[in-house]
Design an enzyme around this catalytic site. Structure first.
Site, short mmCIF file in Angstrom:
data_model
loop_
_atom_site.label_atom_id
_atom_site.label_comp_id
_atom_site.label_asym_id
_atom_site.label_seq_id
_atom_site.Cartn_x
_atom_site.Cartn_y
_atom_site.Cartn_z
N LYS A 139 12.24 10.09 -3.43
CA LYS A 139 10.99 9.32 -3.53
C LYS A 139 10.02 9.90 -2.54
O LYS A 139 10.42 10.51 -1.54
CB LYS A 139 11.24 7.85 -3.19
CG LYS A 139 10.18 6.92 -3.70
CD LYS A 139 10.40 6.60 -5.16
CE LYS A 139 9.30 5.77 -5.76
NZ LYS A 139 9.66 5.29 -7.11
N ASP A 179 4.30 6.33 -9.43
CA ASP A 179 4.80 5.02 -9.02
C ASP A 179 3.53 4.19 -8.69
O ASP A 179 2.45 4.54 -9.19
CB ASP A 179 5.73 5.14 -7.80
CG ASP A 179 6.55 3.87 -7.54
OD1 ASP A 179 7.53 3.64 -8.26
OD2 ASP A 179 6.18 3.09 -6.63
P1 NDP Z 1 0.88 0.26 -10.69
O1 NDP Z 1 0.19 0.78 -9.50
O2 NDP Z 1 0.48 0.73 -12.04
O3 NDP Z 1 0.76 -1.34 -10.72
C1 NDP Z 1 1.25 -2.10 -9.67
C2 NDP Z 1 0.96 -3.57 -9.97
O4 NDP Z 1 1.62 -4.37 -9.00
C3 NDP Z 1 -0.51 -3.91 -9.88
O5 NDP Z 1 -0.81 -4.98 -10.73
C4 NDP Z 1 -0.64 -4.33 -8.42
O6 NDP Z 1 -1.73 -5.19 -8.15
C5 NDP Z 1 0.67 -5.04 -8.18
N1 NDP Z 1 1.06 -4.89 -6.77
C6 NDP Z 1 1.33 -3.74 -6.12
N2 NDP Z 1 1.61 -3.96 -4.82
C7 NDP Z 1 1.50 -5.29 -4.67
C8 NDP Z 1 1.68 -6.13 -3.56
N3 NDP Z 1 2.02 -5.65 -2.34
N4 NDP Z 1 1.51 -7.47 -3.76
C9 NDP Z 1 1.16 -7.95 -4.99
N5 NDP Z 1 0.97 -7.19 -6.08
C10 NDP Z 1 1.15 -5.88 -5.92
O7 NDP Z 1 2.43 0.51 -10.44
P2 NDP Z 1 3.63 0.51 -11.49
O8 NDP Z 1 3.37 -0.48 -12.56
O9 NDP Z 1 3.91 1.91 -11.85
O10 NDP Z 1 4.84 0.01 -10.57
C11 NDP Z 1 5.21 -1.36 -10.47
C12 NDP Z 1 6.64 -1.47 -9.98
O11 NDP Z 1 7.52 -0.80 -10.90
C13 NDP Z 1 6.93 -0.81 -8.62
O12 NDP Z 1 7.94 -1.54 -7.97
C14 NDP Z 1 7.48 0.55 -9.01
O13 NDP Z 1 8.28 1.11 -7.98
C15 NDP Z 1 8.31 0.17 -10.22
N6 NDP Z 1 8.65 1.24 -11.15
C16 NDP Z 1 7.69 2.04 -11.69
C17 NDP Z 1 8.02 3.02 -12.60
C18 NDP Z 1 7.00 3.87 -13.26
O14 NDP Z 1 7.39 4.70 -14.10
N7 NDP Z 1 5.72 3.72 -12.99
C19 NDP Z 1 9.43 3.27 -12.96
C20 NDP Z 1 10.36 2.31 -12.38
C21 NDP Z 1 9.97 1.36 -11.51
P3 NDP Z 1 -3.04 -4.59 -7.41
O15 NDP Z 1 -3.65 -3.66 -8.42
O16 NDP Z 1 -3.87 -5.79 -7.13
O17 NDP Z 1 -2.56 -3.89 -6.19
O1 2IT Z 2 10.99 4.12 -9.64
C1 2IT Z 2 11.03 4.95 -10.56
O2 2IT Z 2 12.05 5.13 -11.24
C2 2IT Z 2 9.81 5.70 -10.86
N1 2IT Z 2 8.78 5.46 -10.24
C3 2IT Z 2 9.83 6.80 -11.89
C4 2IT Z 2 10.43 8.05 -11.33
C5 2IT Z 2 10.34 9.26 -12.23
O3 2IT Z 2 10.72 10.33 -11.75
O4 2IT Z 2 9.90 9.16 -13.38
#
Ligand code: NDP
Ligand code: 2IT
Length: 458
Positions: A139, A179
């Site tokens: 990461k 992420d």
């Molecule tokens: P984005 O940046 O696209 O969206 C994040 C969302 O979560 C936004 O709505 C944001 O609100 C909210 N958020 C983030 N931080 C906080 C906080 N501290 N308190 C409250 N709300 C918060 O990220 P992703 O959708 O890609 O990621 C979301 C989760 O999924 C994370 O935990 C990430 O690690 C996990 N994940 C992502 C993957 C991917 O492929 N993208 C794969 C697997 C897991 P705001 O805009 O107001 O900050």
């Molecule tokens: O938490 C996760 O699995 C991710 N943010 C995606 C990682 C990846 O390499 O696609």
């Protein structure tokens, strides 16, 4: 090695060994609460298995797994639109490459620090193993906040970040992705800078635009995969998503496509959120509302309360969705966004299924509450593995110099999520019920530990 253990999770031998192990880990990592939290959950569930396998103890496999191979840390200097110079910190935690090149996302958020990236990199080892694809765990990220920055500022930051990161990555070495705060726009700038610096067009990042080597369905894959996993858990319990009310936290990449798939499978999504609050739409989202929300979040980069203003529903400022009664909860925002008290509220309000789209969204206390209540609880390592799985498929397509159709990728994603569910059932079944937390940790660990033993001490 087989999947059964005779040492029980609750045995005094296992409890004592776990406490001793965690005491050492706390001593070595005194200021890293998120990493210690992630490690505690894993160590607790793996210890009975490790105690039954002296070869794992002798090779100190668990101790080695808890120490990253290396942590790279660097200064990122960039200029804003006024010419003012800013300094951020960047990291890449290369945790473990036993079963494949390091793989994991980049997070750009002011809360990023070494503890957060270590917890994420640690969990990535087990998650990537569960996908069945050859990917190690890593990461990275920065304490840079893309919010409120112009496109040009984000571009200059990403270019500066890649000037350092490019030394450490490669398609057979380490393959970053997105992420929180690192979406299609950021990946484009990062990939472009890598290509310029190295004069190589290589599959060195995933989540790329479809025009330049990205995979169809990668954008949707984490959210879709999370809902496929919930569907698998429900179907194993003789139920389905059809007609269920769903609350989703977040409105980013994962949350938006979890909502889309939940709706396609007949569920009613009644709440979504961002860091400013939660919108409660008792009528449920429909295709038009979701399109509008996707445009708000992905194009206009607006706030969730604008949804409430536009569609005339309630916005709970500063609140999370867990106070709203629902049957299925999908935490898809960030770590520790759902605590023990909120878990009890969800259960008291009739919630039966919790499936983690985010990484470690439930506190340890909340996880215990769900497990004790017999909630169908899909831990992030299993439930959100669809994202990195399709990243793995993007790597395969890049190696083949081919692009697969949406249907082909979605079919493979569904098969992978079904297979992860089956592994959880195989490794986590106990007295007729499935403990998905133990199942996911153990299934992920068995494969990695075999590789570590095979590779010798190092
Ligand atoms: P984005 O940046 O696209 O969206 C994040 C969302 O979560 C936004 O709505 C944001 O609100 C909210 N958020 C983030 N931080 C906080 C906080 N501290 N308190 C409250 N709300 C918060 O990220 P992703 O959708 O890609 O990621 C979301 C989760 O999924 C994370 O935990 C990430 O690690 C996990 N994940 C992502 C993957 C991917 O492929 N993208 C794969 C697997 C897991 P705001 O805009 O107001 O900050
Ligand atoms: O938490 C996760 O699995 C991710 N943010 C995606 C990682 C990846 O390499 O696609």
């Amino acid at each position: 090695m087989n999947s059964t253990t005779t040492v029980s999770l609750d045995s005094s031998e296992s409890r004592a060994a776990t406490q001793e192990f965690l005491a050492q880990l706390r001593k070595r990592n005194p200021h890293q609460p998120e990493f210690l939290q992630a490690a505690e959950e894993v160590v607790e569930t793996l210890m009975p298995y490790v105690l039954e396998h002296p070869e794992l103890q002798q090779a100190r496999v668990l101790e080695r797994l808890c120490e990253p191979d290396r942590i790279l840390s660097f200064r990122v200097t960039w200029q804003d639109d006024q010419g003012e110079v800013h300094i951020n910190r960047g990291w890449r935690v290369q945790f473990n490459n036993t079963i494949g090149p390091y793989k994991g996302g980049l997070r750009f958020h002011p809360t990023v620090n070494e503890s957060v990236l270590k917890f994420l990199g640690f969990e990535q080892i087990f998650k990537n193993s569960l996908t069945g694809l050859p990917m190690g765990g890593a990461k990275g990220g920065s304490d840079f906040d893309p919010k409120g920055k112009s496109d040009n500022e984000v571009m200059r930051f990403c270019q500066a970040f890649m000037r350092e990161l490019c030394r450490y990555i490669g398609e057979d070495v380490d393959v970053p992705a997105g992420d929180i705060g690192c979406g299609a726009r950021e990946i484009g700038y990062l990939f472009g800078e890598y290509k310029r610096l190295q004069n190589r067009f290589a599959g060195v990042m995933t989540g790329k635009g479809v025009a330049y080597g990205g995979s169809l369905i990668r954008t949707e894959s984490t959210g879709y995969g999370c809902v496929y996993f919930a569907q698998n858990m429900l179907s194993h319990a003789g139920d389905s998503l059809e007609g269920k009310t769903v609350c989703i936290s977040g409105s980013g990449n994962v949350a938006l496509y979890a909502a889309e798939k939940a709706m396609q499978l007949g569920a009613k999504v009644i709440a979504m959120s961002d860091s400013g609050g939660t919108v409660h739409d008792p009528d449920g989202l429909d295709e038009i509302k979701l399109d509008w929300l996707q445009d708000l979040k992905e194009v206009r980069r607006g706030r969730i309360r604008e949804y409430a203003e536009n569609f005339g529903c309630e916005c709970l400022e500063g609140e999370e969705p867990w106070v709203i009664p629902c049957e299925v909860a999908l935490p898809c925002a960030t770590q520790n966004e759902l605590d023990g008290e909120e878990a009890r509220t969800l259960i008291a309000n009739g919630c039966r299924v919790v499936c983690e789209g985010a990484n470690m969204p439930s506190t340890l206390d909340a996880v215990h509450v769900f497990r004790e209540a017999g909630t169908l609880f899909g831990p992030g390592k299993a439930a959100n593995a669809g994202g990195v799985a399709v990243s793995g498929l993007e790597q395969t397509q890049n190696s083949q110099r081919l692009s697969w159709s949406r249907e082909q990728v979605d079919e493979r994603l569904q098969t992978i999520m079904r297979d992860i569910h089956a592994q959880c059932v195989e490794f986590g079944s106990h007295n007729g019920s499935v403990d998905y937390v133990t199942g996911a940790n153990l299934a992920g660990f068995v494969k990695v530990s075999r590789g570590m033993l095979a590779h010798g001490v190092g």
